[in-house]
Motif scaffolding. Structure first.
Motif, mmCIF file in Angstrom:
data_model
loop_
_atom_site.group_PDB
_atom_site.id
_atom_site.type_symbol
_atom_site.label_atom_id
_atom_site.label_comp_id
_atom_site.label_asym_id
_atom_site.label_seq_id
_atom_site.Cartn_x
_atom_site.Cartn_y
_atom_site.Cartn_z
ATOM 1 N N HIS A 10 0.819 -1.227 -0.020
ATOM 2 C CA HIS A 10 0.023 0.037 -0.065
ATOM 3 C C HIS A 10 0.679 1.146 -0.039
ATOM 4 O O HIS A 10 1.991 1.277 0.496
ATOM 5 C CB HIS A 10 -0.750 0.036 1.343
ATOM 6 C CG HIS A 10 -2.046 -0.990 1.055
ATOM 7 N ND1 HIS A 10 -3.034 -0.769 0.423
ATOM 8 C CD2 HIS A 10 -2.182 -2.045 1.761
ATOM 9 C CE1 HIS A 10 -4.134 -1.769 0.290
ATOM 10 N NE2 HIS A 10 -3.238 -2.616 1.448
ATOM 11 N N ILE A 11 0.146 2.228 -0.850
ATOM 12 C CA ILE A 11 1.039 3.509 -0.590
ATOM 13 C C ILE A 11 -0.022 4.304 0.397
ATOM 14 O O ILE A 11 -1.198 3.917 0.344
ATOM 15 C CB ILE A 11 1.303 4.338 -1.872
ATOM 16 C CG1 ILE A 11 -0.281 4.544 -2.660
ATOM 17 C CG2 ILE A 11 2.228 3.574 -2.694
ATOM 18 C CD1 ILE A 11 0.125 5.402 -3.967
ATOM 19 N N ALA A 12 0.448 5.222 0.859
ATOM 20 C CA ALA A 12 -0.635 6.029 1.903
ATOM 21 C C ALA A 12 -0.715 7.409 1.458
ATOM 22 O O ALA A 12 0.414 7.914 0.994
ATOM 23 C CB ALA A 12 -0.033 5.906 3.244
ATOM 24 N N LYS A 13 -1.728 8.029 2.003
ATOM 25 C CA LYS A 13 -1.932 9.504 1.639
ATOM 26 C C LYS A 13 -1.833 10.213 3.040
ATOM 27 O O LYS A 13 -2.595 9.713 3.859
ATOM 28 C CB LYS A 13 -3.369 9.718 1.127
ATOM 29 C CG LYS A 13 -3.698 11.277 0.958
ATOM 30 C CD LYS A 13 -5.086 11.370 0.235
ATOM 31 C CE LYS A 13 -5.445 12.611 0.243
ATOM 32 N NZ LYS A 13 -6.745 12.946 -0.293
ATOM 33 N N ASP A 14 -0.545 10.773 3.409
ATOM 34 C CA ASP A 14 -0.352 11.351 4.466
ATOM 35 C C ASP A 14 -0.795 12.968 4.511
ATOM 36 O O ASP A 14 -0.286 13.590 3.961
ATOM 37 C CB ASP A 14 1.201 11.301 4.965
ATOM 38 C CG ASP A 14 1.666 9.831 4.833
ATOM 39 O OD1 ASP A 14 0.932 8.924 5.321
ATOM 40 O OD2 ASP A 14 2.906 9.444 4.824
ATOM 41 N N VAL A 15 -2.035 13.117 5.198
ATOM 42 C CA VAL A 15 -2.496 14.224 5.117
ATOM 43 C C VAL A 15 -1.811 15.220 6.113
ATOM 44 O O VAL A 15 -1.285 15.144 7.247
ATOM 45 C CB VAL A 15 -4.051 14.132 5.640
ATOM 46 C CG1 VAL A 15 -4.708 15.452 5.607
ATOM 47 C CG2 VAL A 15 -4.677 13.265 4.568
ATOM 48 N N GLN A 16 -1.604 16.604 5.570
ATOM 49 C CA GLN A 16 -0.982 17.732 6.199
ATOM 50 C C GLN A 16 -1.694 18.832 6.139
ATOM 51 O O GLN A 16 -2.863 18.906 5.318
ATOM 52 C CB GLN A 16 0.426 17.767 5.707
ATOM 53 C CG GLN A 16 1.330 16.772 5.527
ATOM 54 C CD GLN A 16 2.671 16.885 5.093
ATOM 55 O OE1 GLN A 16 3.114 18.298 4.850
ATOM 56 N NE2 GLN A 16 3.355 15.987 4.806
ATOM 57 N N SER A 25 5.346 2.002 2.876
ATOM 58 C CA SER A 25 6.574 1.525 2.564
ATOM 59 C C SER A 25 7.073 1.286 1.241
ATOM 60 O O SER A 25 7.911 1.309 0.649
ATOM 61 C CB SER A 25 6.815 0.172 3.463
ATOM 62 O OG SER A 25 5.541 -0.576 3.229
ATOM 63 N N ALA A 26 5.905 0.877 0.398
ATOM 64 C CA ALA A 26 5.990 0.707 -1.018
ATOM 65 C C ALA A 26 6.536 2.106 -1.436
ATOM 66 O O ALA A 26 7.438 2.046 -2.715
ATOM 67 C CB ALA A 26 4.791 0.304 -1.688
ATOM 68 N N ALA A 27 5.909 3.208 -1.247
ATOM 69 C CA ALA A 27 6.464 4.544 -1.815
ATOM 70 C C ALA A 27 7.831 4.804 -1.500
ATOM 71 O O ALA A 27 8.673 5.262 -2.126
ATOM 72 C CB ALA A 27 5.551 5.473 -1.351
ATOM 73 N N TYR A 28 8.115 4.649 -0.141
ATOM 74 C CA TYR A 28 9.497 4.816 0.260
ATOM 75 C C TYR A 28 10.590 4.162 -0.126
ATOM 76 O O TYR A 28 11.703 4.476 -0.646
ATOM 77 C CB TYR A 28 9.694 4.993 1.783
ATOM 78 C CG TYR A 28 8.703 5.754 2.548
ATOM 79 C CD1 TYR A 28 8.409 7.093 2.047
ATOM 80 C CD2 TYR A 28 7.983 5.334 3.907
ATOM 81 C CE1 TYR A 28 7.495 7.860 2.803
ATOM 82 C CE2 TYR A 28 7.439 6.187 4.326
ATOM 83 C CZ TYR A 28 7.155 7.592 4.055
ATOM 84 O OH TYR A 28 6.126 8.460 4.727
ATOM 85 N N GLY A 29 10.429 2.789 -0.305
ATOM 86 C CA GLY A 29 11.232 1.866 -1.191
ATOM 87 C C GLY A 29 11.464 2.320 -2.590
ATOM 88 O O GLY A 29 12.508 2.164 -3.086
ATOM 89 N N ALA A 30 10.266 2.698 -3.305
ATOM 90 C CA ALA A 30 10.523 2.979 -4.977
ATOM 91 C C ALA A 30 11.291 4.377 -4.919
ATOM 92 O O ALA A 30 11.905 4.456 -5.831
ATOM 93 C CB ALA A 30 9.050 3.062 -5.546
#
Length: 72
Positions: A10-16, A25-30
């Motif tokens: 999963h990629i996540a939408k981290d709201v700010q 983790s998939a986004a960070y790894g990529a």
């Protein structure tokens, strides 16, 4: 250039306060693989209405549509 690194998850939408960042983790790894000079891809499931803008630049994204994206 062929894909050299595949992140599955999963990629996540981290709201700010000013919008959101791409997370998970998939986004960070990529992104790490991209910065190391590899051609990355992500296999995930997310809401097709989610606009990732430039967040996926340089990363192939393969997704299965779902009703919502993991959000924090």
């Amino acid at each position: 250039m062929p894909v050299e690194f595949v992140a599955i998850g999963h990629i996540a939408k981290d709201v700010q306060a000013d919008g959101f960042n791409l997370g998970g983790s998939a986004a960070y790894g990529a992104v790490t693989a991209l910065r190391m000079g590899l051609k990355p891809a992500i296999v995930t499931s997310l809401d097709p209405a989610l606009d990732l803008g430039d967040a996926q630049q340089g990363i192939d994204l393969h997704s299965v549509p779902c009703s919502s994206t993991t959000t924090f």
